[in-house]
Design a protein around this motif. Structure first.
Motif, short mmCIF file in Angstrom:
data_model
loop_
_atom_site.label_atom_id
_atom_site.label_comp_id
_atom_site.label_asym_id
_atom_site.label_seq_id
_atom_site.Cartn_x
_atom_site.Cartn_y
_atom_site.Cartn_z
N MET A 22 0.85 -1.21 0.00
CA MET A 22 0.00 0.00 0.00
C MET A 22 0.88 1.25 0.00
O MET A 22 1.86 1.32 0.74
CB MET A 22 -0.92 -0.06 1.24
N ILE A 23 0.51 2.20 -0.80
CA ILE A 23 1.27 3.46 -0.89
C ILE A 23 1.00 4.29 0.38
O ILE A 23 -0.12 4.30 0.90
CB ILE A 23 0.87 4.20 -2.20
N SER A 24 2.05 4.95 0.87
CA SER A 24 1.89 5.69 2.13
C SER A 24 1.08 6.97 1.93
O SER A 24 1.04 7.55 0.84
CB SER A 24 3.26 6.05 2.71
N LYS A 25 0.48 7.41 3.00
CA LYS A 25 -0.33 8.63 3.00
C LYS A 25 0.54 9.82 2.60
O LYS A 25 0.10 10.71 1.86
CB LYS A 25 -0.93 8.81 4.40
N LYS A 26 1.78 9.82 3.09
CA LYS A 26 2.71 10.92 2.80
C LYS A 26 3.04 10.98 1.30
O LYS A 26 3.11 12.07 0.72
CB LYS A 26 4.00 10.69 3.62
N MET A 27 3.23 9.81 0.71
CA MET A 27 3.55 9.75 -0.72
C MET A 27 2.33 10.19 -1.55
O MET A 27 2.48 10.94 -2.52
CB MET A 27 3.92 8.28 -1.07
N VAL A 28 1.15 9.75 -1.13
CA VAL A 28 -0.09 10.15 -1.82
C VAL A 28 -0.22 11.67 -1.78
O VAL A 28 -0.53 12.32 -2.79
CB VAL A 28 -1.33 9.47 -1.18
N ASP A 29 0.05 12.23 -0.62
CA ASP A 29 -0.04 13.67 -0.44
C ASP A 29 0.95 14.40 -1.36
O ASP A 29 0.60 15.40 -2.01
CB ASP A 29 0.27 13.98 1.03
N ALA A 30 2.16 13.89 -1.45
CA ALA A 30 3.20 14.52 -2.29
C ALA A 30 2.83 14.40 -3.78
O ALA A 30 3.06 15.34 -4.55
CB ALA A 30 4.54 13.86 -2.02
N ILE A 31 2.25 13.27 -4.16
CA ILE A 31 1.85 13.11 -5.57
C ILE A 31 0.67 14.04 -5.89
O ILE A 31 0.62 14.65 -6.96
CB ILE A 31 1.56 11.63 -5.92
N ASN A 32 -0.25 14.18 -4.94
CA ASN A 32 -1.35 15.13 -5.15
C ASN A 32 -0.82 16.56 -5.32
O ASN A 32 -1.35 17.33 -6.13
CB ASN A 32 -2.35 15.05 -3.99
N ALA A 33 0.22 16.90 -4.57
CA ALA A 33 0.83 18.24 -4.72
C ALA A 33 1.46 18.37 -6.11
O ALA A 33 1.41 19.44 -6.74
CB ALA A 33 1.87 18.46 -3.63
N GLN A 34 2.03 17.27 -6.62
CA GLN A 34 2.64 17.32 -7.95
C GLN A 34 1.58 17.44 -9.04
O GLN A 34 1.79 18.13 -10.05
CB GLN A 34 3.53 16.08 -8.18
N ILE A 35 0.42 16.81 -8.82
CA ILE A 35 -0.70 16.94 -9.78
C ILE A 35 -1.08 18.43 -9.86
O ILE A 35 -1.24 18.99 -10.95
CB ILE A 35 -1.91 16.09 -9.34
N GLN A 36 -1.16 19.06 -8.72
CA GLN A 36 -1.48 20.49 -8.67
C GLN A 36 -0.41 21.30 -9.43
O GLN A 36 -0.74 22.20 -10.20
CB GLN A 36 -1.54 20.92 -7.19
N ALA A 37 0.86 20.95 -9.23
CA ALA A 37 1.96 21.68 -9.89
C ALA A 37 1.90 21.49 -11.41
O ALA A 37 2.14 22.44 -12.17
CB ALA A 37 3.31 21.22 -9.34
N GLU A 38 1.59 20.28 -11.85
CA GLU A 38 1.51 20.03 -13.30
C GLU A 38 0.33 20.79 -13.91
O GLU A 38 0.43 21.32 -15.00
CB GLU A 38 1.37 18.53 -13.59
N LEU A 39 -0.77 20.82 -13.17
CA LEU A 39 -1.94 21.55 -13.69
C LEU A 39 -1.68 23.06 -13.69
O LEU A 39 -2.14 23.77 -14.59
CB LEU A 39 -3.20 21.20 -12.89
N TYR A 40 -0.91 23.54 -12.71
CA TYR A 40 -0.53 24.96 -12.75
C TYR A 40 0.35 25.23 -13.98
O TYR A 40 0.18 26.25 -14.67
CB TYR A 40 0.18 25.42 -11.47
N SER A 41 1.26 24.31 -14.27
CA SER A 41 2.12 24.46 -15.46
C SER A 41 1.24 24.56 -16.71
O SER A 41 1.47 25.42 -17.57
CB SER A 41 3.05 23.24 -15.64
N ALA A 42 0.23 23.68 -16.79
CA ALA A 42 -0.68 23.70 -17.93
C ALA A 42 -1.36 25.08 -18.02
O ALA A 42 -1.41 25.69 -19.09
CB ALA A 42 -1.74 22.60 -17.78
N TYR A 43 -1.83 25.54 -16.89
CA TYR A 43 -2.51 26.84 -16.80
C TYR A 43 -1.60 27.98 -17.26
O TYR A 43 -2.00 28.88 -17.99
CB TYR A 43 -2.89 27.04 -15.34
N LEU A 44 -0.34 27.94 -16.79
CA LEU A 44 0.64 28.97 -17.13
C LEU A 44 0.88 29.00 -18.64
O LEU A 44 0.86 30.06 -19.26
CB LEU A 44 1.95 28.70 -16.38
N TYR A 45 1.08 27.82 -19.24
CA TYR A 45 1.38 27.77 -20.67
C TYR A 45 0.15 28.15 -21.52
O TYR A 45 0.30 28.75 -22.58
CB TYR A 45 1.95 26.40 -21.07
N LEU A 46 -1.02 27.81 -21.01
CA LEU A 46 -2.24 28.21 -21.73
C LEU A 46 -2.39 29.72 -21.71
O LEU A 46 -2.78 30.34 -22.70
CB LEU A 46 -3.46 27.52 -21.09
N SER A 47 -2.03 30.33 -20.60
CA SER A 47 -2.09 31.79 -20.48
C SER A 47 -1.07 32.46 -21.42
O SER A 47 -1.37 33.45 -22.08
CB SER A 47 -1.82 32.20 -19.03
#
Ligand code: MG
Length: 163
Positions: free
Chosen positions: A1-26
């Motif tokens: 099972m993946i740790s809660k801490k790792m899940v949290d860090a990956i969720n933060a990376q999802i946010q960062a990738e979506l911000y990158s998408a947002y930045l480039y779209l702008s």
């Protein structure tokens, strides 16, 4: 099972990738408004790529049974001084994302989460490519200068990028 801490860090990376998408779209929208169609097209493809990075992370969390948690995405800047400023920001942003990926990888190593380490290797390689591409374009922008003919030439070149 993946740790809660790792899940949290990956969720933060999802946010960062979506911000990158947002930045480039702008950035793409800003170029479109300035009639730099090639720049706009290149940046729109970059936006799509960043969205696909987020989707890869989402699919991975789902495979590992970690909860996906979509977070707030900040508004990106909407105005850019020049095409040079845009690519300076693209390069700086990709260096920032590289640091985030490296930290994420380090976390997977510390947690002895081998599956996540192997999964993240794709992102480590991708960041090498992203930084190299942004550097190469910025170098060409600097080399050619800001005469109208140089901008039009680059606009045409960047417009050739396929999705
Ligand atoms: Mg990315």
């Amino acid at each position: 099972m993946i740790s809660k801490k790792m899940v949290d860090a990956i969720n933060a990376q999802i946010q960062a990738e979506l911000y990158s998408a947002y930045l480039y779209l702008s950035m793409s929208a800003d170029c479109e408004a300035k009639n730099l169609k090639g720049f706009a097209s290149w940046l729109k493809i970059q936006y799509q790529e960043e969205t696909s990075h987020a989707m890869k992370l989402i699919a991975y969390l789902q495979e590992r049974g970690g909860g996906v948690e979509l977070r707030t995405i900040d508004a990106p800047p909407t105005c850019f001084k020049s095409h040079m400023e845009i690519f300076e920001q693209v390069l700086a942003h990709e260096k920032h994302v590289t640091a985030l990926i490296n930290t994420l990888y380090e976390q997977a190593v510390d947690a002895k989460d081998f599956a996540t380490q192997i999964f993240l290797q794709w992102f480590v390689n991708e960041q090498v490519e992203e930084v190299a591409t942004a550097s190469a374009i910025l170098e060409r922008i600097k080399m050619l200068g800001d005469k109208g003919s140089a901008i039009l030439y680059l606009d045409k070149e960047l417009g050739k990028r396929g999705a």
